[in-house]
Design a protein around this motif. Structure first.
Motif, PDB file in Angstrom:
ATOM      1  N   SER A 342      -7.578  24.982 -38.075  1.00  9.84           N
ATOM      2  CA  SER A 342      -8.593  25.573 -36.867  1.00  9.84           C
ATOM      3  C   SER A 342      -8.883  26.860 -37.880  1.00  9.84           C
ATOM      4  O   SER A 342     -10.034  27.441 -36.685  1.00  9.84           O
ATOM      5  CB  SER A 342      -7.643  25.571 -35.780  1.00  9.84           C
ATOM      6  OG  SER A 342      -6.525  26.785 -35.826  1.00  9.84           O
ATOM      7  N   GLY A 343      -8.097  27.605 -38.611  1.00  6.50           N
ATOM      8  CA  GLY A 343      -8.640  29.028 -38.695  1.00  6.50           C
ATOM      9  C   GLY A 343      -8.087  29.556 -37.866  1.00  6.50           C
ATOM     10  O   GLY A 343      -8.310  30.914 -37.941  1.00  6.50           O
ATOM     11  N   ILE A 344      -7.605  29.153 -37.125  1.00  8.64           N
ATOM     12  CA  ILE A 344      -6.745  31.098 -36.058  1.00  8.64           C
ATOM     13  C   ILE A 344      -5.255  31.214 -36.869  1.00  8.64           C
ATOM     14  O   ILE A 344      -4.651  30.316 -36.552  1.00  8.64           O
ATOM     15  CB  ILE A 344      -6.952  29.577 -34.647  1.00  8.64           C
ATOM     16  CG1 ILE A 344      -8.426  30.433 -34.095  1.00  8.64           C
ATOM     17  CG2 ILE A 344      -5.940  31.065 -32.984  1.00  8.64           C
ATOM     18  CD1 ILE A 344      -8.487  29.527 -32.580  1.00  8.64           C
ATOM     19  N   ASP A 345      -5.140  32.603 -36.459  1.00  6.46           N
ATOM     20  CA  ASP A 345      -3.847  32.480 -37.125  1.00  6.46           C
ATOM     21  C   ASP A 345      -3.121  33.194 -35.661  1.00  6.46           C
ATOM     22  O   ASP A 345      -3.682  33.574 -35.224  1.00  6.46           O
ATOM     23  CB  ASP A 345      -3.529  33.633 -37.809  1.00  6.46           C
ATOM     24  CG  ASP A 345      -2.148  34.379 -37.861  1.00  6.46           C
ATOM     25  OD1 ASP A 345      -1.285  34.026 -37.518  1.00  6.46           O
ATOM     26  OD2 ASP A 345      -2.177  35.083 -38.869  1.00  6.46           O
ATOM     27  N   LYS A 362     -14.073  30.154 -32.545  1.00  2.75           N
ATOM     28  CA  LYS A 362     -13.801  29.543 -33.686  1.00  2.75           C
ATOM     29  C   LYS A 362     -14.587  28.061 -33.028  1.00  2.75           C
ATOM     30  O   LYS A 362     -14.885  27.690 -33.718  1.00  2.75           O
ATOM     31  CB  LYS A 362     -12.220  29.759 -34.230  1.00  2.75           C
ATOM     32  CG  LYS A 362     -11.925  30.686 -34.747  1.00  2.75           C
ATOM     33  CD  LYS A 362     -12.919  30.851 -36.203  1.00  2.75           C
ATOM     34  CE  LYS A 362     -11.889  31.645 -37.131  1.00  2.75           C
ATOM     35  NZ  LYS A 362     -12.528  31.545 -38.185  1.00  2.75           N
ATOM     36  N   HIS A 363     -14.086  27.996 -31.964  1.00  2.08           N
ATOM     37  CA  HIS A 363     -14.639  26.759 -31.346  1.00  2.08           C
ATOM     38  C   HIS A 363     -15.056  26.185 -29.831  1.00  2.08           C
ATOM     39  O   HIS A 363     -14.558  26.311 -29.360  1.00  2.08           O
ATOM     40  CB  HIS A 363     -13.001  25.626 -31.567  1.00  2.08           C
ATOM     41  CG  HIS A 363     -12.669  25.781 -33.244  1.00  2.08           C
ATOM     42  ND1 HIS A 363     -12.808  24.660 -34.138  1.00  2.08           N
ATOM     43  CD2 HIS A 363     -11.516  26.541 -33.130  1.00  2.08           C
ATOM     44  CE1 HIS A 363     -12.135  25.163 -34.720  1.00  2.08           C
ATOM     45  NE2 HIS A 363     -11.233  25.798 -34.825  1.00  2.08           N
ATOM     46  N   GLY A 364     -16.807  26.942 -29.985  1.00  2.00           N
ATOM     47  CA  GLY A 364     -16.752  27.198 -28.395  1.00  2.00           C
ATOM     48  C   GLY A 364     -16.928  25.496 -27.691  1.00  2.00           C
ATOM     49  O   GLY A 364     -17.104  25.960 -26.804  1.00  2.00           O
ATOM     50  N   ASN A 365     -17.325  24.621 -29.033  1.00  2.00           N
ATOM     51  CA  ASN A 365     -17.265  23.578 -27.751  1.00  2.00           C
ATOM     52  C   ASN A 365     -15.666  22.969 -27.575  1.00  2.00           C
ATOM     53  O   ASN A 365     -15.549  21.576 -27.007  1.00  2.00           O
ATOM     54  CB  ASN A 365     -18.120  22.210 -28.814  1.00  2.00           C
ATOM     55  CG  ASN A 365     -16.971  21.908 -30.480  1.00  2.00           C
ATOM     56  OD1 ASN A 365     -16.586  23.265 -31.042  1.00  2.00           O
ATOM     57  ND2 ASN A 365     -17.068  21.018 -30.659  1.00  2.00           N
ATOM     58  N   LYS A 366     -14.800  23.302 -27.871  1.00  2.00           N
ATOM     59  CA  LYS A 366     -13.064  22.989 -27.421  1.00  2.00           C
ATOM     60  C   LYS A 366     -12.857  24.108 -27.411  1.00  2.00           C
ATOM     61  O   LYS A 366     -12.203  25.363 -28.219  1.00  2.00           O
ATOM     62  CB  LYS A 366     -12.500  22.300 -28.707  1.00  2.00           C
ATOM     63  CG  LYS A 366     -13.073  20.941 -29.293  1.00  2.00           C
ATOM     64  CD  LYS A 366     -12.456  20.195 -30.007  1.00  2.00           C
ATOM     65  CE  LYS A 366     -12.301  19.818 -30.699  1.00  2.00           C
ATOM     66  NZ  LYS A 366     -11.924  18.392 -31.642  1.00  2.00           N
ATOM     67  N   SER A 367     -11.731  24.722 -25.760  1.00  2.00           N
ATOM     68  CA  SER A 367     -11.346  25.302 -24.821  1.00  2.00           C
ATOM     69  C   SER A 367     -10.861  24.772 -24.428  1.00  2.00           C
ATOM     70  O   SER A 367     -10.634  23.834 -23.745  1.00  2.00           O
ATOM     71  CB  SER A 367     -12.677  26.155 -24.664  1.00  2.00           C
ATOM     72  OG  SER A 367     -11.362  27.475 -23.630  1.00  2.00           O
ATOM     73  N   PRO A 368      -9.205  25.544 -24.185  1.00  2.00           N
ATOM     74  CA  PRO A 368      -8.077  25.248 -23.430  1.00  2.00           C
ATOM     75  C   PRO A 368      -8.638  25.656 -21.619  1.00  2.00           C
ATOM     76  O   PRO A 368      -9.372  26.641 -21.589  1.00  2.00           O
ATOM     77  CB  PRO A 368      -6.914  25.081 -23.328  1.00  2.00           C
ATOM     78  CG  PRO A 368      -7.385  27.140 -24.134  1.00  2.00           C
ATOM     79  CD  PRO A 368      -9.156  26.427 -25.286  1.00  2.00           C
ATOM     80  N   ASP A 369      -8.201  24.981 -20.578  1.00  2.00           N
ATOM     81  CA  ASP A 369      -7.667  25.474 -19.514  1.00  2.00           C
ATOM     82  C   ASP A 369      -7.909  26.857 -19.531  1.00  2.00           C
ATOM     83  O   ASP A 369      -6.503  27.407 -19.899  1.00  2.00           O
ATOM     84  CB  ASP A 369      -5.774  25.193 -18.674  1.00  2.00           C
ATOM     85  CG  ASP A 369      -6.903  25.486 -17.197  1.00  2.00           C
ATOM     86  OD1 ASP A 369      -7.317  26.983 -16.894  1.00  2.00           O
ATOM     87  OD2 ASP A 369      -6.218  25.059 -16.659  1.00  2.00           O
TER      88      ASP A 369
END
Length: 511
Positions: A342-345, A362-369
């Protein structure tokens, strides 16, 4: 049944005729000396021991099974019956039985009926080992014909063969018919039984004691799931079907039962999917004086042992993948695994707010609640990016504390706990911890869960005062493990839906 079909009416009429003639279509007693496989093996052995290649051994038998095929040929008739081991041919001839008995077989007995037949074994000109019938008896009359393959002629004249019970839902709903007509389905459930036996044998041989804990519990716990609720009238209190064995099994560690396990049903009031059923078979064990690293080693050994017993090898095929269960399995630290895909530490983002910003960046199209805790956001990253890549058996370890309320924290890292999950073919197979045994820390975890989670969240873990009381007596350090047996059965039988490895899966009520 509100209405009978034409074929069922014909068979019901035959039952009336049988009773009128003094025949019981459902007699109380049955006799059988061999199964089909046993008599075939015995006859082949007798042939091998015969004095000359042309001599016919004298082998008698009484067989029983369901009629699966029948054909009349003048003064003789052939049939195949099926029992638990497979099919075997029967040969009926007027010379031995008389015309009336052969006519009785041809006219009054139908495909699907259970019969008993006695006689002498022989091998036909085509080489098939067959029972030459000297006597037979109806054991149970079938009213409803079994589903059968059928040929359907299309408008263009082509013939299409439709398999019996081609609908997966009908097969699951009418499992009795599915088992009756599909030997491969029976084999799946034989393998499932072999799997459960193998797991028991492995744990017994490693000095674990099998125990039983309550299914009806006054307080549910040990997992993140919504329970089924019922009411006990005499005690006048609500009870819960267990969602886990964990808290009861760990109570036994307090009582100096150092290695315990249970294989049984858990119940979770959650969604149904290809890998979820509201009731399922779970294996849990708890091992005093062990940690999650030792449990990892035991787990890979146990699953490899089970694969050998069920599939004959640690290497199996599951869909398009060839999986190798032979130890050691791959080990991936969660932080490193998520960073790679994911590129996220996650270690750089100590709060839920910071981690949410990183995910959105990093992932504007995917986001949690956005209301999720930090742990649930890490779980989101796991499910979205890392989990689908874990095809070969892999241990993913070191989890966020706030989604692991019963696990010990890593020394020097209070936000991370000693927990692993085993993944195969892109889904979770098992879950394990170095178990928390500090009663004060455990009480604080329960309080944090009550504060950070809303009342209807499945991850919220209720405060269990009796469990805390047990811990205060002193609980040895230990490693705990849980595995969905149904999922392992899916892997070892190459089935891609949990329905295929449950005899009676949960289904919507028929309209």
């Amino acid at each position: 049944m509100s209405e009978y079909t034409t074929l069922e009416k014909i068979r019901l009429q035959k039952i009336e005729e049988l009773r009128a003639e003094g025949f019981d279509p459902y007699p109380t007693r049955a006799e059988r000396t061999h199964t089909s496989a046993q008599i075939i093996a015995e006859y082949e052995s007798a042939e091998a021991a015969a004095a000359t290649p042309d001599s016919t051994p004298e082998v008698t038998a009484t067989l029983a099974g369901r009629i699966r095929a029948s054909r009349a040929m003048g003064k003789v008739s052939f049939a195949h019956i099926e029992d638990r081991d497979g099919k075997i041919q029967l040969f009926f001839r007027v010379n031995e039985l008389g015309k009336d008995r052969v006519d009785f077989f041809n006219k009054m007995l139908d495909l699907g009926d259970f019969i008993q037949a006695s006689g002498v074994m022989f091998r036909t000109k085509t080489g098939e080992i067959t029972l030459h019938v000297h006597d037979f008896k109806l054991l149970a009359k079938s009213v409803t014909p079994l589903p059968a393959d059928k040929d359907v002629t299309q408008e263009d004249g082509t013939v299409v063969r439709y398999a019996a019970l081609e609908s997966a839902e009908i097969r699951a709903r009418q499992r009795y018919a599915d088992l009756a007509v599909n030997p491969d389905v029976r084999e799946t459930f034989r393998k499932r039984a072999t799997l459960i036996k193998a797991l028991r044998t492995f744990l017994d041989e490693h000095d674990f004691l099998e125990v039983e804990t309550p299914i009806l519990q006054p307080l549910y716990g040990g997992a993140a799931a919504r329970p089924f609720v019922t009411h006990h009238n005499e005690l006048d209190q609500d009870m819960y079907l267990r969602i886990s064995f964990e808290l009861y099994l760990k109570r036994l560690l307090v009582g100096n039962m150092e290695r315990v396990y249970e294989i049984g049903r858990d119940f979770r009031n959650e969604g149904v999917s290809f890998k979820h059923n509201p009731e399922f078979t779970q294996l849990e064990f708890y091992w005093a004086y062990a940690d999650y690293l030792q449990v990892m080693e035991l787990t890979e050994q146990m699953v490899a042992y089970a694969a050998e017993k069920v599939a004959g090898s640690t290497k199996i095929t599951f869909g398009e993948h060839e999986l190798e269960f032979k130890p050691p399995w791959k080990r991936v630290e969660m932080r490193a695994g998520i960073l790679e895909v994911s590129g996220i530490d996650i270690a750089e983002h100590k709060t839920a707010e910071d981690l949410l910003k990183a995910i959105r960046a990093k992932h504007g199209n995917k986001s949690p609640d956005p209301k999720s805790t930090r742990g649930k956001m890490i779980d989101f990253l796991l499910g979205e990016f890392l989990e689908p890549t874990l095809i070969q058996p892999t241990f993913l370890y070191n989890y966020p504390r706030d989604i692991s309320p019963l696990a010990k924290s890593m020394p020097g890292d209070p936000l991370t706990v000693e927990r692993f999950e085993g993944y195969v073919a892109g889904f979770e197979l098992c879950n394990a911890f170095t178990e928390l045994n500090d009663p004060l820390d455990q009480e604080q975890r329960f309080l944090e869960m009550g504060r950070d989670y809303t009342d209807d969240e499945e991850e919220k873990h209720p405060m269990d005062e009796d469990y805390l009381r047990a811990m205060r007596y002193g609980m040895p350090p230990n490693g705990g493990f849980g595995m969905g047996v149904d999922r392992l059965a899916m892997l070892l039988t190459n089935k891609h839906s949990i329905r295929e490895v449950l005899l009676f899966p949960a289904l919507r009520k028929e309209e």
